[in-house]
Motif scaffolding. Structure first.
Motif, PDB file in Angstrom:
ATOM      1  N   ASP A 111      37.601  38.003  17.447  1.00 31.22           N
ATOM      2  CA  ASP A 111      38.524  38.255  16.610  1.00 31.22           C
ATOM      3  C   ASP A 111      39.124  37.186  15.943  1.00 31.22           C
ATOM      4  OD1 ASP A 111      36.985  41.384  15.845  1.00 31.22           O
ATOM      5  OD2 ASP A 111      38.964  41.759  17.069  1.00 31.22           O
ATOM      6  N   VAL A 112      39.585  36.718  17.098  1.00 27.84           N
ATOM      7  CA  VAL A 112      40.579  35.041  16.502  1.00 27.84           C
ATOM      8  C   VAL A 112      39.741  34.373  16.765  1.00 27.84           C
ATOM      9  CG1 VAL A 112      42.135  33.961  17.941  1.00 27.84           C
ATOM     10  CG2 VAL A 112      42.349  36.517  18.444  1.00 27.84           C
ATOM     11  N   PHE A 113      38.549  33.787  17.136  1.00 27.65           N
ATOM     12  CA  PHE A 113      37.846  32.670  16.934  1.00 27.65           C
ATOM     13  C   PHE A 113      36.904  32.921  15.892  1.00 27.65           C
ATOM     14  CE2 PHE A 113      40.232  31.664  21.128  1.00 27.65           C
ATOM     15  CZ  PHE A 113      40.729  30.692  20.844  1.00 27.65           C
ATOM     16  N   TYR A 114      36.035  33.597  16.040  1.00 31.37           N
ATOM     17  CA  TYR A 114      34.882  33.985  15.077  1.00 31.37           C
ATOM     18  C   TYR A 114      33.753  33.568  15.860  1.00 31.37           C
ATOM     19  CZ  TYR A 114      38.430  35.172  12.167  1.00 31.37           C
ATOM     20  OH  TYR A 114      39.928  35.421  11.426  1.00 31.37           O
ATOM     21  N   ILE A 115      33.425  33.682  17.292  1.00 29.06           N
ATOM     22  CA  ILE A 115      32.571  33.318  17.779  1.00 29.06           C
ATOM     23  C   ILE A 115      32.097  34.069  18.613  1.00 29.06           C
ATOM     24  CG2 ILE A 115      31.682  31.403  19.852  1.00 29.06           C
ATOM     25  CD1 ILE A 115      34.360  29.551  19.248  1.00 29.06           C
ATOM     26  N   ASP A 116      31.022  34.412  18.576  1.00 27.20           N
ATOM     27  CA  ASP A 116      30.710  35.845  19.309  1.00 27.20           C
ATOM     28  C   ASP A 116      29.495  35.579  20.496  1.00 27.20           C
ATOM     29  OD1 ASP A 116      28.788  38.269  19.724  1.00 27.20           O
ATOM     30  OD2 ASP A 116      27.226  38.063  17.660  1.00 27.20           O
ATOM     31  N   LEU A 117      30.160  35.641  21.156  1.00 29.80           N
ATOM     32  CA  LEU A 117      29.438  34.975  23.110  1.00 29.80           C
ATOM     33  C   LEU A 117      28.814  36.364  23.265  1.00 29.80           C
ATOM     34  CD1 LEU A 117      33.261  34.855  24.668  1.00 29.80           C
ATOM     35  CD2 LEU A 117      31.450  32.749  23.620  1.00 29.80           C
ATOM     36  N   SER A 118      28.390  37.521  22.669  1.00 25.55           N
ATOM     37  CA  SER A 118      27.534  38.599  22.583  1.00 25.55           C
ATOM     38  C   SER A 118      25.920  37.977  22.274  1.00 25.55           C
ATOM     39  CB  SER A 118      27.663  39.837  22.745  1.00 25.55           C
ATOM     40  OG  SER A 118      28.353  40.719  23.367  1.00 25.55           O
ATOM     41  N   TYR A 119      26.562  37.154  21.447  1.00 26.80           N
ATOM     42  CA  TYR A 119      24.770  36.569  20.460  1.00 26.80           C
ATOM     43  C   TYR A 119      24.393  35.724  21.930  1.00 26.80           C
ATOM     44  CZ  TYR A 119      22.358  34.068  17.390  1.00 26.80           C
ATOM     45  OH  TYR A 119      20.756  32.880  16.586  1.00 26.80           O
ATOM     46  N   ILE A 120      24.767  34.729  21.576  1.00 29.34           N
ATOM     47  CA  ILE A 120      25.305  33.549  22.512  1.00 29.34           C
ATOM     48  C   ILE A 120      24.524  34.050  23.936  1.00 29.34           C
ATOM     49  CG2 ILE A 120      26.252  31.977  24.083  1.00 29.34           C
ATOM     50  CD1 ILE A 120      28.539  31.507  22.024  1.00 29.34           C
ATOM     51  N   ILE A 157      21.639  35.522  40.262  1.00 33.21           N
ATOM     52  CA  ILE A 157      22.984  36.196  39.410  1.00 33.21           C
ATOM     53  C   ILE A 157      22.583  34.786  38.387  1.00 33.21           C
ATOM     54  CG2 ILE A 157      24.950  34.079  40.290  1.00 33.21           C
ATOM     55  CD1 ILE A 157      24.980  35.546  42.599  1.00 33.21           C
ATOM     56  N   MET A 158      21.437  33.292  38.556  1.00 36.67           N
ATOM     57  CA  MET A 158      21.432  32.906  37.971  1.00 36.67           C
ATOM     58  C   MET A 158      20.546  32.944  36.920  1.00 36.67           C
ATOM     59  SD  MET A 158      23.798  30.188  37.844  1.00 36.67           S
ATOM     60  CE  MET A 158      22.998  28.880  37.042  1.00 36.67           C
ATOM     61  N   LYS A 159      19.691  34.158  36.939  1.00 34.55           N
ATOM     62  CA  LYS A 159      18.861  35.243  35.678  1.00 34.55           C
ATOM     63  C   LYS A 159      19.582  36.176  34.980  1.00 34.55           C
ATOM     64  CE  LYS A 159      14.309  34.471  38.591  1.00 34.55           C
ATOM     65  NZ  LYS A 159      13.262  34.959  39.379  1.00 34.55           N
ATOM     66  N   LEU A 160      21.091  36.335  35.649  1.00 29.89           N
ATOM     67  CA  LEU A 160      21.751  37.191  34.619  1.00 29.89           C
ATOM     68  C   LEU A 160      21.684  36.287  33.604  1.00 29.89           C
ATOM     69  CD1 LEU A 160      24.148  38.495  37.566  1.00 29.89           C
ATOM     70  CD2 LEU A 160      22.094  39.777  36.419  1.00 29.89           C
ATOM     71  N   ALA A 161      21.817  37.514  32.894  1.00 26.78           N
ATOM     72  CA  ALA A 161      22.458  37.470  31.031  1.00 26.78           C
ATOM     73  C   ALA A 161      23.496  36.978  31.327  1.00 26.78           C
ATOM     74  CB  ALA A 161      22.446  38.366  29.667  1.00 26.78           C
ATOM     75  N   LYS A 162      24.523  36.158  30.585  1.00 25.70           N
ATOM     76  CA  LYS A 162      26.043  35.154  30.156  1.00 25.70           C
ATOM     77  C   LYS A 162      27.474  36.786  30.259  1.00 25.70           C
ATOM     78  CE  LYS A 162      25.316  31.109  28.787  1.00 25.70           C
ATOM     79  NZ  LYS A 162      23.343  30.776  29.440  1.00 25.70           N
ATOM     80  N   ASN A 163      26.467  37.501  30.318  1.00 27.53           N
ATOM     81  CA  ASN A 163      27.585  38.939  29.626  1.00 27.53           C
ATOM     82  C   ASN A 163      27.864  39.279  31.402  1.00 27.53           C
ATOM     83  OD1 ASN A 163      28.039  38.313  26.560  1.00 27.53           O
ATOM     84  ND2 ASN A 163      27.632  39.422  26.052  1.00 27.53           N
TER      85      ASN A 163
END
Length: 304
Positions: A111-120, A157-163
């Protein structure tokens, strides 16, 4: 909404009020119409301001309330819009309460930066690392009921999704991260440096990274574009730069400095290119050097 339309709206409300004065017999009717017209006008004015604001209604409302203002007040709009984005994010996060979950932090970033972390996270873009920094790994090990020093679950841990990495870390820390702590975590997991992005907002440097625009405006001079995993970085001029200078060729001073940092220059594409020889995401320190060099060139050679 332009000034003429605002003036027309003002005149329309004034005309309605004057018509009421002349057409209604009772003084009570006149004052009632006066109050109604004034209320309608104030509501309309607020809507006009809302439509013209830099951020969405819910962000503006949250920041106003955090600053001790009425939710619909427009008095501080210009102040809010000139605040650094990190400051807006901090105020916005307060609207989620004392305990802020991972999905709420990600919503604030979008909402503030317009960056979609979930998409990443979904596309598995962003930082490509052999292992996360110690503070992240220790917290994630604890989330798996392991000792902070145990390496038993590191491969998992390293296989987990970033979210999920983000959510587990925040849960271990009892959902109590400050805005600054959340931004540090985001950089460590996603490779998105929100503090740096906030300072570059009006730098005339566009940034395309993780499959989306991180920064962009109509008057940007250069574009820094990184690969989806941040291993490769390219720098080239914008169409606006070409309109301004008559050429898309990068300035010699910028080419020289970035070539000395390991970039190569392609004459045919007029593009500077760098690939991390370690085949990992470019380190923050190197990113900072590159960004500083580009912004420094813009300030010294193109700013009035």
């Amino acid at each position: 909404m332009n000034v003429n339309l605002k003036l027309m709206a003002t005149k329309s409300v004034s005309f309605v009020f004057l018509a009421g004065v002349f057409l209604n017999v009772g003084a009570g009717n006149v004052f009632a119409q006066d109050a109604a017209a004034s209320a309608d006008f104030l509501t309309y004015e607020a809507q006009l301001h809302e439509q013209d604001t830099k951020y969405s209604k819910k962000v503006m409302k949250a920041v106003r309330e955090s600053l001790g203002m009425a939710a619909k007040s427009v008095q501080l709009n210009s102040v809010i819009e000139t605040m650094p984005k990190v400051q807006v994010m901090d105020h916005y996060l307060t609207s989620f309460g004392d305990k802020v979950k991972g999905n709420e932090v990600r919503r604030a970033v979008e909402d503030v930066f317009y960056i979609d972390l979930s998409y990443i996270s979904k596309m598995d873009y962003g930082s490509k690392l052999a292992i996360y920094p110690n503070n992240v790994m220790e917290s994630l090990r604890i989330s798996f009921d392991e000792k902070a020093t145990s390496t038993t679950k590191d491969a998992d841990i390293m296989k987990l999704a970033k979210n999920e990495v983000m959510d587990r870390y925040i849960e271990v820390h009892d959902y109590s991260l400050t805005g600054a702590e959340a931004r540090k975590l985001i950089n460590q997991i996603f490779g998105v440096n929100l503090d740096g992005i906030s300072t570059l907002e009006h730098s005339q440097l566009a940034i395309n990274s993780k499959g989306q625009w991180i920064l962009k405006s109509d008057t940007d001079l250069f574009i820094l574009e990184s690969s989806l995993d941040d291993i490769d970085v390219s720098v080239y001029a914008t169409e606006y730069f070409e309109e301004l200078t008559g050429s898309k060729q990068l300035p010699e001073s910028l080419k020289s400095k970035l070539i000395n940092m390991g970039f190569t220059y392609n004459e045919s594409t007029e593009l500077l290119y760098y690939k991390n020889p370690a085949n990992e995401s470019v380190p923050d320190a190197f990113k900072g050097q590159v960004l500083g060099t580009i912004v420094g060139t813009i300030i010294t050679e193109y700013k009035n």
